[in-house]
Scaffold this active site. Structure first.
Site, mmCIF file in Angstrom:
data_model
loop_
_atom_site.group_PDB
_atom_site.id
_atom_site.type_symbol
_atom_site.label_atom_id
_atom_site.label_comp_id
_atom_site.label_asym_id
_atom_site.label_seq_id
_atom_site.Cartn_x
_atom_site.Cartn_y
_atom_site.Cartn_z
ATOM 1 N N GLN A 280 9.916 74.691 7.189
ATOM 2 C CA GLN A 280 10.069 75.891 6.360
ATOM 3 C C GLN A 280 11.156 75.772 5.306
ATOM 4 O OE1 GLN A 280 10.551 79.544 8.527
ATOM 5 N NE2 GLN A 280 8.362 79.744 8.912
ATOM 6 N N PHE A 281 12.274 75.197 5.671
ATOM 7 C CA PHE A 281 13.375 75.044 4.736
ATOM 8 C C PHE A 281 14.043 73.697 4.975
ATOM 9 C CE2 PHE A 281 12.962 79.639 5.256
ATOM 10 C CZ PHE A 281 12.906 80.063 3.940
ATOM 11 N N TYR B 275 16.447 73.248 7.726
ATOM 12 C CA TYR B 275 15.907 73.215 9.087
ATOM 13 C C TYR B 275 15.529 71.798 9.526
ATOM 14 C CZ TYR B 275 15.344 78.301 8.559
ATOM 15 O OH TYR B 275 15.554 79.638 8.353
ATOM 16 N N GLU C 204 11.582 72.278 14.961
ATOM 17 C CA GLU C 204 11.244 71.244 13.989
ATOM 18 C C GLU C 204 11.033 69.879 14.657
ATOM 19 O OE1 GLU C 204 12.439 74.694 12.026
ATOM 20 O OE2 GLU C 204 13.634 73.551 13.477
ATOM 21 N N HIS D 236 18.921 78.378 3.309
ATOM 22 C CA HIS D 236 17.682 78.479 2.546
ATOM 23 C C HIS D 236 17.817 77.861 1.159
ATOM 24 C CE1 HIS D 236 17.569 81.712 5.574
ATOM 25 N NE2 HIS D 236 16.286 81.389 5.652
ATOM 26 N N LEU E 211 8.673 77.505 17.024
ATOM 27 C CA LEU E 211 9.812 77.313 16.132
ATOM 28 C C LEU E 211 10.684 76.180 16.687
ATOM 29 C CD1 LEU E 211 12.091 80.187 14.751
ATOM 30 C CD2 LEU E 211 12.824 77.832 14.999
#
Length: 725
Positions: free
Chosen positions: A463-464, A467, A441, A512, A439
């Site tokens: 993922q989002f 992020y 980025e 998100h 995890l």
């Protein structure tokens, strides 16, 4: 003879008196595998680097050079270069001119002094950057260029080390031998940067699990970051015993100590395929850069202590102690190098420089290369599907047709992604091609950049969208700039899939539901695609992979989360937002627009979720006799504004529906481009998201465009003008 600068006084005094500091260690040359000629060669590389630094200051004082951050005090890295092969990729600290000069001795027909002087004076003939920046880099020497790196090159070095074994396993032929090691050097201040710590963690995380990681990280520790001291023992305390790493230390002011320690580091990294942290203690001379007055923050005692450890003084002492050169021979070499560089400098300042915007921008877009795609063998599913399923089908095809494709991201393998887009891909193609990353980025993007150095084409997942923001410099400062700063000799082709935008019915808040895309649209050369439906998602993804494979582009696929599993359009069960697979040959090129409807009373220009909302609004407006057309931009950068103008020019009114924030938004560009093409301002309007973060719960969509908002805006506008008419 060249007039000496004050920075030379200490060396010239030692030379005059033949009085040199005693080397810290007393090894015999033969005991460390270094002969007298080798020691002289290393010293010459140090001299060349030092005189380049000095002459850069002379040229800057005349207005002929523009960047004087130098290598003085770090010249011991010449010994590290000698310990490596010239094919070992090297991502260098900006104080590593001696490394580059020494490596050039291992490759025929190199002219490092001339090349570096061309870089200093920003000549268009600079062989690495074409005059765009003073960088250390060379295609022939396997040194990708770095600019003023503050740890941003560590993640891609980690990725390049990982990619060595992966490229071999996939049978992708690259330029780097299979048994190479990757070197990455940086300063002690940069060690503290979150990017550096993320890369260190990622490399150790992989090595801890016995994943091959042949990486040598050289921390050139001069004890200070511009004016902020590094605490004594800080680097060692952090790295000794760090999981996954082997720690070695050397005195970077002592060529022999550095040479033998570097050889040990290379041997360990090459044989064990494990990361080695080489802690090279050195000094910084002349201040941080030409404009830095270190007397403002260092005492005269501190400055003199650093000058006493000048690696040139210690190297000259080694030459004298071992009887390799006498005082006159050292003096001859020193002054001859100064004179040679001065003469080359006078020639360099007369060479051409960049003169037009077109010349500056010529290398933003990398050169093309042949496609490596294979023909797809398989059958398409006939049933219409939502976007997530369409992307999954396209990814399966692409992975089959492109053996050089590698996917990486958090949770994309065993879990199949947060939204199921990558389901079953790891089971089909293996964990080495569908990589479950840690995890981080920065490390995900750095991994992709590094893989691209070996001919692989990464498809990375963030993922989002929210992020991305802590890692966006890996796109801005590394991936998208490499072609620019290497004059097209290096590139970082990749596809980055990012789940984002709003309308998730309150889930997750602004982490998100993020509609901040300005940073992506502001990076020269970066392409951003945003699908609104499954068929377009397939077409855009397949074109994105083609762009990365054949045109070496960096492409972001911004995928609307709210539409991943959306099946219905107007009523529950109508399946109006499911689409048939358009097939492996369907590609939507950059600038290609989508259109729904032919009405000429109003055109809505939009993208992503805005297309879905506008289709729903159009159904309501049609009941009121308002016929419109919807233009789907699809590509959010490199927009074909002439095509947009042609698509809407016959309409009475044009409404831009932009789900991103009003300030700095896409709608500003679209409106401006239409006005520039003669569309009257009273025919134009926009409906955007507010300049706000997105909250949680039922309030989540209050700041975003809505079906009701579109209907009300169009109704008010059209009916108001009708009544006036």
């Amino acid at each position: 003879m060249v007039e000496p600068l004050p920075q030379e006084n200490r060396f010239l005094e030692a030379l005059s008196n033949d009085a040199w500091p005693q080397p810290p260690h007393q090894w015999a040359l033969e005991s460390v595998g270094l002969d007298p000629e080798g020691l002289i060669e290393l010293f010459d590389s140090q001299l060349a680097s030092r005189h380049l630094d000095l002459h850069a200051r002379r040229l800057q004082a005349r207005g002929e050079a523009f960047y004087t951050i130098g290598s003085a005090g770090h010249e011991g890295n010449a010994a590290i270069a000698a310990a490596l092969r010239p094919t070992d990729p090297a991502f260098l600290h900006y104080r590593d001119a001696a490394f580059m000069i020494q490596r050039s001795r291992q490759v025929p027909d190199q002219t490092p002094l001339w090349d570096l002087l061309l870089s200093f004076v920003a000549s268009a003939e600079d062989p690495i950057s074409g005059g765009r920046h003073k960088v250390l880099g060379s295609k022939a020497l396997a040194i990708p260029p770095q600019t003023s790196t503050i740890a941003s090159h560590l993640p891609k070095a980690m990725g390049a080390a990982y990619g060595l074994g992966l490229a071999r396993r996939l049978g992708v032929a690259g330029e780097t031998p299979d048994d190479s090691v990757v070197l990455c050097s940086f300063g002690d201040a940069s060690f503290n940067h979150s990017t550096a710590q993320g890369a260190l963690n990622a490399a150790g995380w992989a090595a801890y699990q016995n994943v091959p990681m042949p990486l040598i990280l050289v921390c050139e520790d001069n004890g200070i970051g511009i004016s902020t001291p590094t605490p004594d023992g800080w680097i060692e305390a952090n790295m000794q015993g760090r999981p996954g790493f082997l720690y070695l230390a050397c005195d970077g002011c002592d060529l022999i100590d550095t040479w033998q320690t570097a050889r040990q580091a290379v041997r360990l990294a090459r044989s064990r395929r494990q990361p080695v942290f080489l802690h090279m203690r050195c000094v910084r001379l002349f201040g941080h850069a030409g404009s830095d007055a270190q007397q403002a923050y260092l005492s005269s005692t501190q400055i003199e202590a650093s000058e006493a450890r000048d690696p040139l003084l210690i190297s000259a002492g080694l030459l004298r102690r071992h009887g390799v050169l006498d005082r006159e021979q050292i003096a001859t070499r020193y002054h001859a190098m100064s004179q040679r560089i001065a003469e080359l400098g006078e020639r360099a300042i007369r060479r051409p420089r960049l003169e037009t915007a077109e010349q500056v921008m010529a290398s933003i877009v990398p050169p093309r290369r042949p496609s490596r795609a294979r023909d797809w063998q398989g059958e398409m599913e006939a049933a219409p599907v939502p976007m997530a399923k369409g992307l999954n089908q396209a990814l399966q095809r692409l992975m089959q047709c492109h053996p050089e494709l590698v996917m990486a991201g958090q949770d994309i393998g065993r879990k199949g992604g947060v939204y199921g887009v990558t389901q079953k891909l790891q089971a089909r193609f293996g964990a080495h091609r569908v990589i479950d990353s840690l995890l981080d980025e920065q490390s995900i993007l750095g991994l992709g950049i590094g893989l691209a150095h070996h001919g692989l084409v990464p498809i990375l997942e963030i993922q989002f969208l929210a992020y991305l923001h802590n890692a966006e410099d890996q796109l801005r400062g590394e991936a998208a700039t490499l072609s620019f700063f290497s004059n097209g000799q290096y590139a970082n082709p990749m596809v980055v899939r990012i789940a984002g935008l709003g309308y998730q019915k309150g889930f997750g808040g602004h982490f998100h539901n993020d509609n901040a895309i300005g940073v992506l649209r502001d990076i020269p050369g970066l392409l951003v695609a945003c699908p609104s439906n499954a068929a377009d998602a397939v077409g855009l993804l397949q074109e994105a992979v083609r762009l990365a494979d054949e045109e070496q582009r960096v492409v972001v696929m911004l995928e609307p989360i709210a539409l991943y599993h959306q099946r219905d359009l107007l009523a529950e069960g109508d399946q109006g937002w499911c689409f048939a697979d358009p097939g492996p040959q369907h590609r939507l090129p950059v600038g290609a627009l989508g259109q729904w409807g032919e009405g000429d009373e109003l055109a809505i220009v939009t993208y992503g979720n805005g297309v879905y909302l506008s289709r729903q609004a159009a159904a309501q407006l049609a009941d009121e006799g308002i016929e419109l057309r919807i233009i789907d931009l699809r590509w959010l950068t490199a927009i074909d504004h002439d095509a947009v103008h042609r698509a809407v020019v016959g309409c009475e009114r044009i409404l831009v529906v932009d789900e991103c924030r009003r300030s700095g938004s896409l709608s500003e560009e679209v409106i401006t481009a239409l006005v520039e093409r003669g569309v009257a301002g009273e025919r134009l309007a926009r409906l955007t998201a507010e300049d706000s973060f997105i909250p949680l719960g039922r309030a989540a969509t209050l700041t975003l465009p809505s079906v009701a908002g579109i209907v009300a805006r169009v109704r008010q506008w059209v009916k108001g003008e009708r009544s006036q008419g």
